[in-house]
Design an enzyme around this catalytic site. Structure first.
Site, mmCIF file in Angstrom:
data_model
loop_
_atom_site.group_PDB
_atom_site.id
_atom_site.type_symbol
_atom_site.label_atom_id
_atom_site.label_comp_id
_atom_site.label_asym_id
_atom_site.label_seq_id
_atom_site.Cartn_x
_atom_site.Cartn_y
_atom_site.Cartn_z
ATOM 1 C CG HIS A 142 -116.269 43.574 -19.568
ATOM 2 N ND1 HIS A 142 -117.273 42.656 -19.759
ATOM 3 C CD2 HIS A 142 -116.256 43.857 -18.242
ATOM 4 C CE1 HIS A 142 -117.836 42.386 -18.594
ATOM 5 N NE2 HIS A 142 -117.249 43.108 -17.666
ATOM 6 C CG ASP A 183 -120.214 42.020 -15.217
ATOM 7 O OD1 ASP A 183 -119.962 40.931 -14.693
ATOM 8 O OD2 ASP A 183 -119.358 42.716 -15.804
ATOM 9 C CD GLU A 215 -114.045 41.262 -16.950
ATOM 10 O OE1 GLU A 215 -115.096 40.637 -17.199
ATOM 11 O OE2 GLU A 215 -113.615 41.423 -15.806
ATOM 12 C CD GLU A 216 -117.836 38.814 -17.089
ATOM 13 O OE1 GLU A 216 -117.222 38.365 -16.105
ATOM 14 O OE2 GLU A 216 -118.695 39.702 -16.976
ATOM 15 C CG ASP A 225 -116.616 45.312 -15.051
ATOM 16 O OD1 ASP A 225 -115.846 44.346 -14.925
ATOM 17 O OD2 ASP A 225 -117.842 45.182 -15.284
ATOM 18 C CG HIS A 248 -121.001 36.663 -13.755
ATOM 19 N ND1 HIS A 248 -119.875 36.370 -13.012
ATOM 20 C CD2 HIS A 248 -120.723 37.831 -14.381
ATOM 21 C CE1 HIS A 248 -118.975 37.328 -13.181
ATOM 22 N NE2 HIS A 248 -119.466 38.223 -14.008
HETATM 23 N N1 LIG Z 1 -115.250 39.984 -11.090
HETATM 24 C C1 LIG Z 1 -115.955 41.037 -11.703
HETATM 25 C C2 LIG Z 1 -117.144 41.480 -10.992
HETATM 26 C C3 LIG Z 1 -116.929 42.106 -9.748
HETATM 27 C C4 LIG Z 1 -115.957 43.058 -9.590
HETATM 28 C C5 LIG Z 1 -115.891 43.728 -8.390
HETATM 29 C C6 LIG Z 1 -116.804 43.399 -7.433
HETATM 30 I I1 LIG Z 1 -116.815 44.396 -5.726
HETATM 31 C C7 LIG Z 1 -117.753 42.440 -7.603
HETATM 32 C C8 LIG Z 1 -117.821 41.777 -8.794
HETATM 33 C C9 LIG Z 1 -116.521 40.642 -13.010
HETATM 34 O O1 LIG Z 1 -117.265 39.709 -13.123
HETATM 35 N N2 LIG Z 1 -116.206 41.460 -14.017
HETATM 36 O O2 LIG Z 1 -116.759 41.191 -15.216
HETATM 37 ZN ZN LIG Z 2 -118.459 39.858 -14.788
HETATM 38 ZN ZN LIG Z 3 -117.467 43.058 -15.636
#
Ligand SMILES: N[C@H](Cc1ccc(I)cc1)C(=O)NO
Ligand SMILES: [Zn+2]
Ligand SMILES: [Zn+2]
Length: 291
Positions: free
Chosen positions: A97, A117, A151-152, A179, A256
């Site tokens: 993403h 991320d 995505e977020e 991701d 984030h």
């Molecule tokens: N929720 C996911 C991040 C995310 C995904 C898996 C794990 I382990 C920890 C964190 C996200 O923010 N994707 O953008």
């Molecule tokens: Zn994220």
């Molecule tokens: Zn992500």
């Protein structure tokens, strides 16, 4: 079952993937103030990626780069399509993403570099693309590389795109989500997430790692919810996998926030290189199969 029958074409390409190129893409994407789905910078980041992929694909008449317009917000997803030669109706998807978020609230001026991320996933995928293009690789199946918007904020870009493929009866034979690929927070190298993914395809991905990256160690974990865009494809009945950078309880604490930076991943892209290699081998092993 998935047969690894394209090693002669793939093995020479794996060493061509460079961490330095991955690092550059992470740095370039992190430079946008943020890549949030509603901001000017978020729109600009999508356009930047479209232009980058378009430039990379110059001269290839079998490749198109388009933006997918979503309703309700301005950030577009980016889709690069390499048309298959003689089995083009079957489609392989590699995704990451392109958006980012700051959980304190993301406005026009809020800093959200999203280096891990998910600039890392975009960068891993882009380096795999570069090597495929450098070798003038022509897949028999169609390969799509997708930079998802939004995505977020609920996997919104991938939900639209996966639904579009289902509604148009597209035969997507496999999806890999990248991701967060560059924060080495856990003992093992690659963690296969087992929820909201397909176990048979996950076994194939493990075989890919054991075949093409035999020194890497593999772990397993689960998110407990639809934690990235792979879940959108699973929801439409397609087979997806999400190889991830850490175990669930050791995930990158900076995501984030304004501190999700390349520096906070150790100023290296060696971890992401593993995922670039995995993305390349996934796309080429599946992409090279006839009907
Ligand atoms: N929720 C996911 C991040 C995310 C995904 C898996 C794990 I382990 C920890 C964190 C996200 O923010 N994707 O953008
Ligand atoms: Zn994220
Ligand atoms: Zn992500």
């Amino acid at each position: 079952s998935y047969v690894l029958d394209n090693q002669s074409a793939i093995t020479p390409l794996v060493p061509q993937l460079q961490a330095s190129n991955i690092a550059q893409t992470i740095t370039d994407m992190s430079a946008f103030t943020n890549r949030y789905y509603t901001t000017t910078a978020g729109v600009n980041a999508s356009d930047w990626l479209k232009n980058k992929w378009t430039t990379m694909a110059a001269g290839r008449s079998d490749i198109t780069v388009t933006q997918f317009t979503h309703s309700g917000y301005p950030q577009k997803s980016v889709i690069l399509t390499i048309n298959g030669t003689d089995n083009g109706s079957e489609v392989v998807v590699l995704g990451a993403h392109l958006d980012s978020i700051n959980t304190n609230g993301t406005t026009e001026t809020t800093r959200a570099p999203g280096a891990d991320d998910d600039a890392s996933g975009i960068a891993s995928m882009t380096e795999a693309l570069r090597v495929m293009l450098a070798s003038n690789y022509k897949p028999r199946r169609t390969i799509k590389m997708i930079g998802y918007a939004a995505e977020e904020v609920g996997l919104r870009g991938s939900q639209d795109i996966a639904t579009w493929h289902k509604n148009n009866n597209v035969n997507v034979v496999g999806v890999m989500q990248l991701d967060m690929t560059n924060y080495k927070g856990s003992p093992s190298d690659i963690y296969m997430y087992t929820d909201y993914t397909d176990s048979t395809q996950n076994d194939f991905v493990v075989k890919l790692i054991q075949t093409y990256q035999p020194t890497l160690t593999i772990g397993y974990d689960r998110c407990g919810y639809g934690c990235s865009d792979h879940a959108s494809w699973t929801a439409q009945g397609y087979w997806s996998s999400m190889p991830f950078e850490t175990s669930f309880n050791q995930d990158n604490p900076y995501i984030h926030t304004a501190n999700d930076t390349y520096a906070n991943m150790g100023n290296q892209a060696d971890h992401a290189l593993k995922f670039a290699r995995l993305g390349l081998t996934f796309a080429m092993e599946l992409g090279s199969d006839g009907a």
